[in-house]
Motif scaffolding. Structure first.
Motif, PDB file in Angstrom:
ATOM      1  N   LEU A 316     -44.513 -13.967 -43.493  1.00 19.21           N
ATOM      2  CA  LEU A 316     -44.251 -14.980 -42.463  1.00 19.21           C
ATOM      3  C   LEU A 316     -45.217 -14.868 -41.292  1.00 19.21           C
ATOM      4  N   GLY A 317     -46.229 -14.013 -41.436  1.00 24.72           N
ATOM      5  CA  GLY A 317     -47.265 -13.930 -40.412  1.00 24.72           C
ATOM      6  C   GLY A 317     -47.020 -12.902 -39.336  1.00 24.72           C
ATOM      7  N   ALA A 318     -46.086 -11.988 -39.532  1.00 23.49           N
ATOM      8  CA  ALA A 318     -45.771 -11.003 -38.507  1.00 23.49           C
ATOM      9  C   ALA A 318     -46.629  -9.759 -38.668  1.00 23.49           C
ATOM     10  N   GLU A 319     -46.781  -9.032 -37.567  1.00 27.23           N
ATOM     11  CA  GLU A 319     -47.291  -7.674 -37.643  1.00 27.23           C
ATOM     12  C   GLU A 319     -46.109  -6.757 -37.964  1.00 27.23           C
ATOM     13  N   THR A 320     -46.358  -5.699 -38.711  1.00 29.31           N
ATOM     14  CA  THR A 320     -45.281  -4.776 -39.079  1.00 29.31           C
ATOM     15  C   THR A 320     -45.633  -3.370 -38.635  1.00 29.31           C
ATOM     16  N   ALA A 321     -44.609  -2.590 -38.317  1.00 28.72           N
ATOM     17  CA  ALA A 321     -44.833  -1.214 -37.867  1.00 28.72           C
ATOM     18  C   ALA A 321     -43.595  -0.384 -38.161  1.00 28.72           C
ATOM     19  N   ARG A 322     -43.820   0.910 -38.339  1.00 25.41           N
ATOM     20  CA  ARG A 322     -42.750   1.899 -38.467  1.00 25.41           C
ATOM     21  C   ARG A 322     -42.988   2.974 -37.411  1.00 25.41           C
ATOM     22  N   ILE A 323     -41.938   3.390 -36.733  1.00 26.40           N
ATOM     23  CA  ILE A 323     -42.059   4.486 -35.772  1.00 26.40           C
ATOM     24  C   ILE A 323     -40.890   5.448 -35.983  1.00 26.40           C
ATOM     25  N   ALA A 324     -41.138   6.726 -35.710  1.00 32.03           N
ATOM     26  CA  ALA A 324     -40.082   7.733 -35.745  1.00 32.03           C
ATOM     27  C   ALA A 324     -39.494   7.863 -34.346  1.00 32.03           C
ATOM     28  N   VAL A 325     -38.168   7.881 -34.245  1.00 31.60           N
ATOM     29  CA  VAL A 325     -37.512   7.882 -32.931  1.00 31.60           C
ATOM     30  C   VAL A 325     -36.579   9.076 -32.811  1.00 31.60           C
ATOM     31  N   ARG A 326     -36.473   9.567 -31.605  1.00 31.65           N
ATOM     32  CA  ARG A 326     -35.457  10.553 -31.276  1.00 31.65           C
ATOM     33  C   ARG A 326     -34.355   9.874 -30.453  1.00 31.65           C
ATOM     34  N   ASP A 327     -34.758   9.196 -29.378  1.00 28.65           N
ATOM     35  CA  ASP A 327     -33.858   8.351 -28.599  1.00 28.65           C
ATOM     36  C   ASP A 327     -34.162   6.909 -29.006  1.00 28.65           C
ATOM     37  N   PHE A 328     -33.242   6.303 -29.788  1.00 27.41           N
ATOM     38  CA  PHE A 328     -33.500   4.996 -30.385  1.00 27.41           C
ATOM     39  C   PHE A 328     -33.906   3.964 -29.331  1.00 27.41           C
ATOM     40  N   VAL A 329     -33.105   3.787 -28.306  1.00 22.74           N
ATOM     41  CA  VAL A 329     -33.342   2.729 -27.327  1.00 22.74           C
ATOM     42  C   VAL A 329     -34.610   2.998 -26.533  1.00 22.74           C
ATOM     43  N   GLU A 330     -34.785   4.203 -26.054  1.00 26.83           N
ATOM     44  CA  GLU A 330     -35.939   4.526 -25.213  1.00 26.83           C
ATOM     45  C   GLU A 330     -37.245   4.378 -25.993  1.00 26.83           C
ATOM     46  N   ASP A 331     -37.275   4.870 -27.224  1.00 27.64           N
ATOM     47  CA  ASP A 331     -38.503   4.787 -28.014  1.00 27.64           C
ATOM     48  C   ASP A 331     -38.822   3.353 -28.410  1.00 27.64           C
ATOM     49  N   VAL A 332     -37.792   2.559 -28.724  1.00 29.28           N
ATOM     50  CA  VAL A 332     -38.028   1.156 -29.065  1.00 29.28           C
ATOM     51  C   VAL A 332     -38.566   0.398 -27.862  1.00 29.28           C
ATOM     52  N   LEU A 333     -37.979   0.613 -26.682  1.00 28.68           N
ATOM     53  CA  LEU A 333     -38.454  -0.072 -25.483  1.00 28.68           C
ATOM     54  C   LEU A 333     -39.868   0.370 -25.112  1.00 28.68           C
ATOM     55  N   ARG A 334     -40.177   1.640 -25.324  1.00 26.47           N
ATOM     56  CA  ARG A 334     -41.531   2.111 -25.021  1.00 26.47           C
ATOM     57  C   ARG A 334     -42.546   1.396 -25.921  1.00 26.47           C
ATOM     58  N   TYR A 335     -42.212   1.251 -27.180  1.00 29.93           N
ATOM     59  CA  TYR A 335     -43.111   0.546 -28.098  1.00 29.93           C
ATOM     60  C   TYR A 335     -43.236  -0.931 -27.696  1.00 29.93           C
ATOM     61  N   ALA A 336     -42.120  -1.548 -27.326  1.00 29.01           N
ATOM     62  CA  ALA A 336     -42.143  -2.966 -26.946  1.00 29.01           C
ATOM     63  C   ALA A 336     -43.026  -3.188 -25.720  1.00 29.01           C
ATOM     64  N   ARG A 337     -42.936  -2.300 -24.742  1.00 28.51           N
ATOM     65  CA  ARG A 337     -43.779  -2.462 -23.549  1.00 28.51           C
ATOM     66  C   ARG A 337     -45.246  -2.262 -23.895  1.00 28.51           C
ATOM     67  N   ARG A 338     -45.539  -1.316 -24.774  1.00 30.09           N
ATOM     68  CA  ARG A 338     -46.931  -1.067 -25.148  1.00 30.09           C
ATOM     69  C   ARG A 338     -47.523  -2.264 -25.884  1.00 30.09           C
ATOM     70  N   GLU A 339     -46.701  -2.971 -26.661  1.00 24.92           N
ATOM     71  CA  GLU A 339     -47.175  -4.114 -27.441  1.00 24.92           C
ATOM     72  C   GLU A 339     -47.001  -5.442 -26.718  1.00 24.92           C
ATOM     73  N   ASN A 340     -46.633  -5.393 -25.421  1.00 28.30           N
ATOM     74  CA  ASN A 340     -46.491  -6.604 -24.607  1.00 28.30           C
ATOM     75  C   ASN A 340     -45.471  -7.574 -25.199  1.00 28.30           C
ATOM     76  N   VAL A 341     -44.332  -7.042 -25.651  1.00 31.71           N
ATOM     77  CA  VAL A 341     -43.257  -7.855 -26.213  1.00 31.71           C
ATOM     78  C   VAL A 341     -42.437  -8.454 -25.078  1.00 31.71           C
ATOM     79  N   THR A 342     -42.113  -9.742 -25.215  1.00 35.27           N
ATOM     80  CA  THR A 342     -41.310 -10.404 -24.179  1.00 35.27           C
ATOM     81  C   THR A 342     -39.854 -10.575 -24.582  1.00 35.27           C
ATOM     82  N   GLN A 343     -39.578 -10.596 -25.889  1.00 36.24           N
ATOM     83  CA  GLN A 343     -38.194 -10.732 -26.361  1.00 36.24           C
ATOM     84  C   GLN A 343     -37.974  -9.824 -27.568  1.00 36.24           C
TER      85      GLN A 343
END
Length: 904
Positions: A316-343
């Motif tokens: 469907l045209g998306a970029e895909t990624a896998r990351i290993a997390v210790r703190d689910f929410v914190e690590d996901v938000l850190r990745y989102a900010r690094r990738e300039n995610v708005t939603q």
């Protein structure tokens, strides 16, 4: 800081200009989009094709489905229709679109109906839209038709609206990248009327369709989807035009979405929902899988669902990624900010009241801590995001029996130890003994066994050691409290011990993988050539993946098997085609891909900054299951390292060739120095003879004067040949040679050249054998004579003592001229080199006569006259050299006045 931009300096957007230039390198795609079957997409498409045909455009019908509609079939009457490819599937003949015939026919425009169609098994591509993509890559324009319900991102939406499951879909990117989208639209009432009139389906089918799918509500909803999607497409085109014309905004910052993929069945629904949102917002999106340690390895079902969802996101045209997390929410938000995610798009799991009271859901915690990033929650009773950490490793039922047995044995041992201790000692509490059993079960098999052992210990401790004995009754309240506390401590301790064991096992696996990769890297570093790199790569891939592996490299315009493990591995035609596709398109092909998915092997390109250098193929350990995430990561590392090593080896080979060329230049400089010596030698002879004649001419006998004059003439001719060769070589290299196109008598040219050679080498014989009625050739008689004289001169120098033979005959459409000597011959390795400038093979005594230009000049002049020249050795009685010249024969028209006939 960048300087402010001049408001008047409005330049077009570079990306927009590149997009504008892109279609010139690829065919144009035009999609006729409709809300449902029967709106007239194929009819409109064929009408447009007929108009282009009338304007002289090369239009071909690759495939059109008329569904028995006479009006539609009539439009195909004057158009060329390619025959279909017949495929035998389960004893039934299926007529499919013939992609290879279309590529061979290569029209300007081809019409291919039903874009969402699924091809028959064993086709090159599983979907027709992939066939269309290959046609576009070949530079062929394509017209096709599509219904809105077949878009991948709308599959679930259409299913909810109509109650019909859409099984054939097309990625949204196909429509987004189309050059033109034509909306074919009629009102629901008109479409229903067409159904009743039998213009869409047969009467019985039409009645069922009106009662089910073709209801006014369904058609209105589908029509709205089609109109909205077309409007989005028009808006995108308008934006491109504004950018190309440098019409300034304001341009708002673009949206970027991210969907969190867990391992449940709702993952694909989340991906499609996010794709739909991204399309509506004209935004890109990322599909992220946040891996908790051990979760995917312990549950193959989760790993498979995750892989399928990520693959859908890519389609469907998306970029895909896998990351290993210790703190689910914190690590996901850190990745989102690094990738300039708005939603962030996340699913809400169904949770019990107790679970909601004890801890917020991942979605709630994301909303609470996201701040500047919006969170969109997709509610679904079956949806869940990730797996709670305490459940890691508890969902695989395959080892439950063994774990229960270990727990039971451990608790039974604790009971035995407790009975022995109470027999000899009076102990107030035996809970530590049972806690030891829990830890033993955790250390042996993991968390689940520890939890089972904790509950078994709870009941065994009560039954055997808490009064009244051998019953489950507890007499004292404090004993009940102690037993409950023991159960809580045992469960927590066992869970922690089991988690430590899992983490230790994973750390060991990672260390083992790192060690294997380090060993592989060392072997690649030690490999001196391409063969060594290839052997090391396939051997390591075989050990890492457990299946067969092979590596293919380009050679002579095609891919060749460079290395395989096991060594006797071969490829069939389909697998070779998949490997070529991976190499040419720099895309993964073969098993479980969009190109030849039925192949045994999956082929991945070895991509470097200089392009694709090869292809690695592997046979998965399980053809029915997707490649596990850890093996996929290992394979990616192998591909990356192998590409780097191959690129290094190829660069090393090119450096060796460059060094060889540099050495050749040095040799040529030395030969030029030698050439200057060869020029001075005849000059010295001429000067000495002239001086002798001028000083002693009157006193010399007539015979002596004639001898000196002969020497002067001979050396002057030799010097003239040297200078002529240098001039001819310079003219050939600069392209200044002007070839006449006269009628040339080959026999006359040979006789003239032989006469010149006899004067230069009067003591050596030349045998001439000419076939009768030799045809003429078109060329330059003077240059052909020069070629033949150079060949005779070369033959006399290197083997003329035994005589030289010249033969000429007609062979098919060519005149074949050969010059043969009986000298020592030429080494096989030097047969091509003797035509290089300044190359001199030398005589047996080591002397190298001549300048090394004669044969090089011959090759240039023969090529200019449209012929070929080559050397053969040995030629006669296992010795000697034969130079063969082939020139195209020419028919002499009767009115040219050129005499033809037999030549002696």
């Amino acid at each position: 800081m960048a300087p402010p931009r001049d408001p008047d300096d409005r330049r077009p957007d570079p990306d927009a200009l590149l997009a504008l230039a892109g279609p010139g390198r690829r065919g144009r795609l035009k999609v006729f989009l409709g809300a449902s079957p029967g709106v007239g997409k194929t009819y409109a498409m064929l009408q447009g094709a007929r108009r282009l045909k009338a304007d002289g455009i090369d239009v071909v019908i690759g495939l059109v489905e008329t569904h028995g509609r006479a009006e539609t079939a009539a439009l195909t009457a004057d158009l060329e229709i390619l025959p279909r490819r017949i495929v035998d599937h389960g004893g039934r003949a299926i007529a499919e679109f013939d992609l290879d015939s279309a590529l061979a026919r290569r029209p300007k425009l081809i019409v291919v109906d039903e874009l969402a169609h699924t091809n028959a098994p064993d086709s090159r591509h599983p979907k027709r839209w992939q066939d269309v993509d290959e046609l576009l890559d070949a530079g062929i324009d394509v017209w096709t038709a599509l219904n809105i319900q077949h878009l991948e991102s709308l599959k679930d939406v259409v299913g909810r609206i109509t109650g019909v499951t859409v099984r054939e879909t097309v990625p949204d990117t196909v429509l987004q990248e189309a050059d033109d989208v034509v909306l074919v639209d009629i009102t629901p009432d008109e479409l229903i009327e067409r159904l009743r009139d039998g213009k869409v389906y047969m009467a019985d089918t039409a009645r069922r369709a009106i009662d089910n799918f073709f209801t006014p509500g369904n058609l209105t909803a589908l029509r709205e989807l089609a109109l909205r999607r077309t409007a989005d497409r028009v808006d995108d085109q308008m934006v491109e035009i504004l950018r190309q014309k440098a019409i300034e905004g304001p341009w708002g910052s673009s949206e970027r979405l991210m969907v969190l993929i867990g391992g449940g069945p709702e993952s694909e629904r989340l991906v499609r929902r996010t794709a739909s949102l991204a399309t509506a917002l004209n935004a890109g999106f990322v599909a992220l899988h946040a891996e908790r340690p051990g979760a995917d390895e312990a549950d193959p079902g989760r790993a498979k669902a995750t892989t399928e969802a990520l693959r859908l996101a890519e389609s469907l045209g998306a970029e895909t990624a896998r990351i290993a997390v210790r703190d689910f929410v914190e690590d996901v938000l850190r990745y989102a900010r690094r990738e300039n995610v708005t939603q962030i798009v996340v699913g809400r799991s169904a949770r019990s009241t107790v679970a909601r009271l004890l801890r917020r859901s991942p979605a709630d915690r994301l909303i609470r801590r996201s701040r500047e990033i919006g969170v969109t929650v997709v509610a679904d009773e079956e949806a869940h995001v990730g797996t709670p950490l305490w459940r890691a490793g508890l969902s695989d039922p395959r080892h439950l029996g063994r774990e229960t047995l270990v727990a039971a044995v451990a608790v039974a041992g604790a009971v035995g130890v407790g009975e022995a201790l109470t027999h000899f000692l009076k102990l107030p509490n035996l809970s530590m003994v049972f806690l030891t059993a829990v830890l033993f079960a955790a250390a042996r098999t993991g968390t689940r066994a520890a939890v089972i052992a904790a509950f078994l210990s709870f009941f065994a401790y009560n039954f055997f050691f808490i009064p009244p004995l051998y019953t489950f009754t507890i007499a004292e309240p404090h004993e009940l409290l102690a037993l409950v506390v023991f159960l809580i401590v045992a469960v927590m301790t066992g869970s922690l011990a089991g988690r430590v064991r899992e983490q230790s096992r994973q750390a060991w696996q990672r260390a083992e993988a790192s060690q294997a990769l380090s060993s592989f890297t060392s072997k690649l570093s030690a490999a001196a050539d391409v063969d060594g790199v290839a052997e090391a790569t396939v051997a390591h891939a075989h050990r890492a993946l457990g299946g067969r592996a092979l590596l293919l490299l380009p050679r002579d315009g095609d891919l060749e098997l460079q290395a395989a493990w096991p060594p006797d591995e071969g490829l069939d035609t389909a697998e070779i085609s998949a490997a070529r596709w991976a190499f040419e398109k720099a895309e993964v092909a073969g098993w479980r891909t969009g190109t030849l998915p039925k192949a045994r092997f999956q082929f991945r390109p070895l991509v470097t900054p200089r392009g694709v250098v090869g292809v690695i193929g592997f046979e998965p350990p399980d053809q029915a299951a997707p490649l596990p995430a850890d093996l996929d990561r290992s394979l990616a590392a192998i591909v990356e390292q192998a590409a780097i090593a191959l690129d290094r080896s190829l660069l090393f080979g090119e450096a060796v060739k460059a060094a060889a060329l540099q050495e050749n230049e040095a040799v040529r400089d030395a030969l030029l120095a030698s050439l200057s010596h060869d020029l001075r030698t005849p000059l010295a002879t001429i000067t000495g003879a002239v001086t002798t004649l001028s000083e002693l001419g009157e006193a010399m006998t007539p015979a002596a004067r004639r001898e000196l004059l002969g020497s002067i003439e001979q050396e002057a001719a030799r010097l003239n040949r040297f200078v002529a060769n240098l001039i001819d070589m310079s003219r050939i290299e600069s392209g200044a040679v002007k070839i006449k196109r006269d009628w040339v008598d080959v026999a006359d040219a040979i006789r003239t050249a032989v006469g010149r050679a006899d004067k230069v080498y009067p003591a050596e014989s030349t045998t001439v054998s000419l076939a009768p009625d030799l045809p003429f050739v078109r060329g330059d008689a003077q240059l052909l004579e020069q070629v033949l004289f150079n060949l005779l001169d070369n033959a006399h120098k290197y083997g003329g003592e035994r005589g030289v033979a010249v033969h000429a005959r007609q062979q098919g459409p060519e005149i074949v001229i050969s010059v043969t000597d009986e000298g020592p011959g030429v080494k096989p390795a030097d047969l091509d080199r003797i035509f290089e400038k300044f190359f001199r093979a030398g005589r047996a005594d080591g002397r190298k006569p001549g300048t090394g230009l004669g044969l090089s000049i011959c090759r240039g002049l023969v090529a200019a006259m449209g012929g070929t020249i080559k050397a053969e050795s040995p030629a006669v009685r296992r010795r000697g050299t034969r130079i063969v010249v082939r020139l195209p024969a020419a028919e002499v028209p009767a009115d040219t006045g050129v005499a033809t006939g037999a030549r002696a």
